[in-house]
Design a protein around this motif. Structure first.
Motif, mmCIF file in Angstrom:
data_model
loop_
_atom_site.group_PDB
_atom_site.id
_atom_site.type_symbol
_atom_site.label_atom_id
_atom_site.label_comp_id
_atom_site.label_asym_id
_atom_site.label_seq_id
_atom_site.Cartn_x
_atom_site.Cartn_y
_atom_site.Cartn_z
ATOM 1 N N ALA A 1 0.843 -1.200 0.000
ATOM 2 C CA ALA A 1 0.000 0.000 0.000
ATOM 3 C C ALA A 1 0.878 1.249 0.000
ATOM 4 N N HIS A 2 1.947 1.214 0.785
ATOM 5 C CA HIS A 2 2.887 2.345 0.816
ATOM 6 C C HIS A 2 3.569 2.509 -0.543
ATOM 7 N N THR A 3 3.998 1.387 -1.130
ATOM 8 C CA THR A 3 4.672 1.431 -2.429
ATOM 9 C C THR A 3 3.734 1.915 -3.531
ATOM 10 N N PHE A 4 2.544 1.331 -3.607
ATOM 11 C CA PHE A 4 1.571 1.717 -4.627
ATOM 12 C C PHE A 4 1.136 3.164 -4.457
ATOM 13 N N GLY A 5 0.953 3.586 -3.198
ATOM 14 C CA GLY A 5 0.539 4.967 -2.940
ATOM 15 C C GLY A 5 1.583 5.965 -3.394
ATOM 16 N N ALA A 6 2.838 5.665 -3.103
ATOM 17 C CA ALA A 6 3.918 6.563 -3.510
ATOM 18 C C ALA A 6 4.063 6.617 -5.030
ATOM 19 N N ALA A 7 3.802 5.484 -5.695
ATOM 20 C CA ALA A 7 3.987 5.415 -7.142
ATOM 21 C C ALA A 7 2.842 6.063 -7.919
ATOM 22 N N THR A 8 1.636 6.050 -7.359
ATOM 23 C CA THR A 8 0.465 6.518 -8.109
ATOM 24 C C THR A 8 -0.235 7.720 -7.499
ATOM 25 N N GLY A 9 0.136 8.081 -6.275
ATOM 26 C CA GLY A 9 -0.546 9.182 -5.594
ATOM 27 C C GLY A 9 -1.863 8.770 -4.969
ATOM 28 N N ALA A 10 -2.120 7.478 -4.892
ATOM 29 C CA ALA A 10 -3.358 6.982 -4.288
ATOM 30 C C ALA A 10 -3.270 7.055 -2.768
ATOM 31 N N SER A 11 -4.423 7.019 -2.101
ATOM 32 C CA SER A 11 -4.481 7.053 -0.648
ATOM 33 C C SER A 11 -3.901 5.768 -0.065
ATOM 34 N N VAL A 12 -2.842 5.905 0.713
ATOM 35 C CA VAL A 12 -2.214 4.737 1.319
ATOM 36 C C VAL A 12 -3.149 4.033 2.304
ATOM 37 N N PRO A 13 -3.862 4.748 3.197
ATOM 38 C CA PRO A 13 -4.786 4.063 4.103
ATOM 39 C C PRO A 13 -5.886 3.299 3.380
ATOM 40 N N VAL A 14 -6.390 3.857 2.267
ATOM 41 C CA VAL A 14 -7.431 3.168 1.511
ATOM 42 C C VAL A 14 -6.877 1.887 0.895
ATOM 43 N N LEU A 15 -5.682 1.959 0.332
ATOM 44 C CA LEU A 15 -5.050 0.766 -0.236
ATOM 45 C C LEU A 15 -4.783 -0.277 0.849
#
Length: 459
Positions: A387-401
């Motif tokens: 979630a941290h990796t995907f959030g940093a790469a795409t700008g998505a919400s880390v808590p939601v992921l």
């Protein structure tokens, strides 16, 4: 950031083939232990390079699975022993009588049973709650006409589904996810709240509507007829009455102690199991006096025979899937670590094109893959880190992921989809775990779809 540059070996591909074959056999409603044993040998042979290694892996895997299931086996056995004692004395009949006014129909009973399980599971976690709710409420639910399979579905989806995946009170699951994702627990619970509640509501409503005829179509047991037959079986009315009053009173005291002393997980389960044993002994002494020593032995023996009969095939199936998780290190040696399915999840994360929505989708896939070993919590460090990796790469919400990964990992592995993860409910209700898993499959996947759509709007 997790390492995604993984080299997949023949063992990885063999394990994936095994998963596909076993799931296919399950869908075809055939028994899978023989298939699991075959793949255990092949994995041991390929991984260790010798025929003797393959043979040893079969036994070590089964032994490892048995030790992992032992707490649940003992709990089911001891609660079953109490249930047999209650039945012999007639205490279960006395307990049922006041519940008739509340449980008026199978449909009402289904929701009441599920919501009770949800409430208990929020504070106690599902495993001890299954024992409590099953020992006290299940007989009443069945008497209203609700089938054991439908009762198991209600308890399972509300407890091991909604309560365990959200974990709003104890907060063990969101704490693990948040720590790995580099966010706070409150962020996962708050920002992921709409997803958790959507998943839960859509799943249980879908389950009720899809199975409405099965839930509401049964004919309740005629109380008047049972009153004549069962009341005549109560040979020691005083003993039956004492145990009927003592059982719910002592279990309520257990709940107080769990909350007051903050007991959960294995500690809470041991308190419930120990209470069941003591109540069974008290019932045997009150009802059978000089024969109480023999009756206690009979009840314990019957309880463990029942539990082993239920668990025997599941231990074999679990042995294969534990190789996919961290158990592989203890089974095949320290040269193997991390888990085969975890490796596949990391490989997928490193080779998939990412957007916000694709990140959400792959987070759910990864969560589901890590849940196949039957332990919903074991995959949370990985889904949190991704979630941290995907959030940093795409700008998505880390808590939601993180919430998405947590939901899929626990709904799959925590006990609603994989048969080896929902044994406690299936055993308490005396239904096939494979049948229960099949019943849960469509409602849970409808819930996954709804959760994903909500996540796409808030991510």
């Amino acid at each position: 950031m997790p390492e995604t540059a993984l080299l997949l070996t023949p063992m990885h591909y063999l394990y994936l083939i095994g998963v596909i074959v076993i799931l296919t056999v399950m869908i075809l409603r055939k028994d899978t232990p023989a298939v699991c044993i075959g793949f255990l040998f092949l994995l041991g042979f390929v991984g260790l390079g010798t025929i003797t290694g393959g043979i040893q892996v079969i036994f070590k895997s089964i032994l490892y699975a048995a030790t992992q299931f032992m707490e649940i086996i003992a709990t089911i056995a001891l609660v079953t022993a109490l249930s047999k004692c209650l039945s012999d004395l007639g205490s279960d009949y006395l307990l049922m009588t006041p519940m008739r006014k509340v449980m008026k129909s199978p449909s009402v009973t289904w929701w009441l049973l599920g919501l009770t399980m949800l409430l208990f599971s929020f504070f106690l976690w599902p495993s001890p709650s299954v024992a409590l709710v099953g020992a006290i409420m299940l007989p009443f639910a069945v008497r209203t006409g609700l089938s054991p399979l439908m009762a198991a579905m209600a308890m399972n989806l509300f407890g091991h589904g909604i309560a365990l995946s959200y974990d709003l009170v104890i907060q063990g699951a969101p704490a693990i996810s948040a720590s790995a994702a580099g966010v706070t627990t409150s962020q996962v619970l708050h920002q992921g709240g709409p997803i958790f509640w959507t998943m839960g509501a859509v799943t249980v409503i879908s389950a009720f509507l899809l199975n409405y005829r099965s839930i509401s179509g049964s004919v309740p047991v005629t109380i008047a007829h049972r009153e004549v037959s069962e009341s005549s079986l109560i040979k020691n009315k005083k003993a039956a009455f004492i145990l009927a009053v003592l059982t719910p009173a002592v279990f309520l005291a257990d709940i107080f102690f769990m909350v007051f002393f903050q007991l959960n997980g294995g500690e809470a389960t041991s308190l419930v199991s120990g209470t069941a044993v003591l109540l069974m002994c008290i019932g045997a002494i009150l009802g059978f006096k000089k024969k109480s020593l023999e009756k206690v032995t009979d009840y314990v023996t019957d309880g463990f025979l029942f539990a082993i009969r239920i668990f025997a095939p599941v231990i074999i199936i679990g042995a294969f899937f534990f190789l996919g998780g961290e158990g592989i290190g203890q089974i095949m040696g320290t040269d193997f670590s991390g888990g085969i399915m975890n490796d596949w999840a990391l490989w997928l994360a490193g080779h998939a094109p990412l957007t916000k929505h694709m990140a959400a989708f792959f987070q759910m896939i990864v969560g589901g893959l890590t849940g196949l070993d039957g332990s919903g919590f074991s995959g949370l460090p990985l889904t949190g880190a991704l979630a941290h990796t995907f959030g940093a790469a795409t700008g998505a919400s880390v808590p939601v992921l993180a919430a998405l990964g947590q939901i899929t990992a626990i709904f799959v592995g925590g006990g609603t989809i994989v048969p080896w993860g929902l044994i406690p409910v299936a055993a308490i209700c005396n239904v096939s775990p494979l049948d229960l898993a099949r019943k849960n499959l469509l409602p849970v996947f409808i819930g996954f779809g709804a959760a994903f759509l909500v996540a796409c709007f808030i991510i």
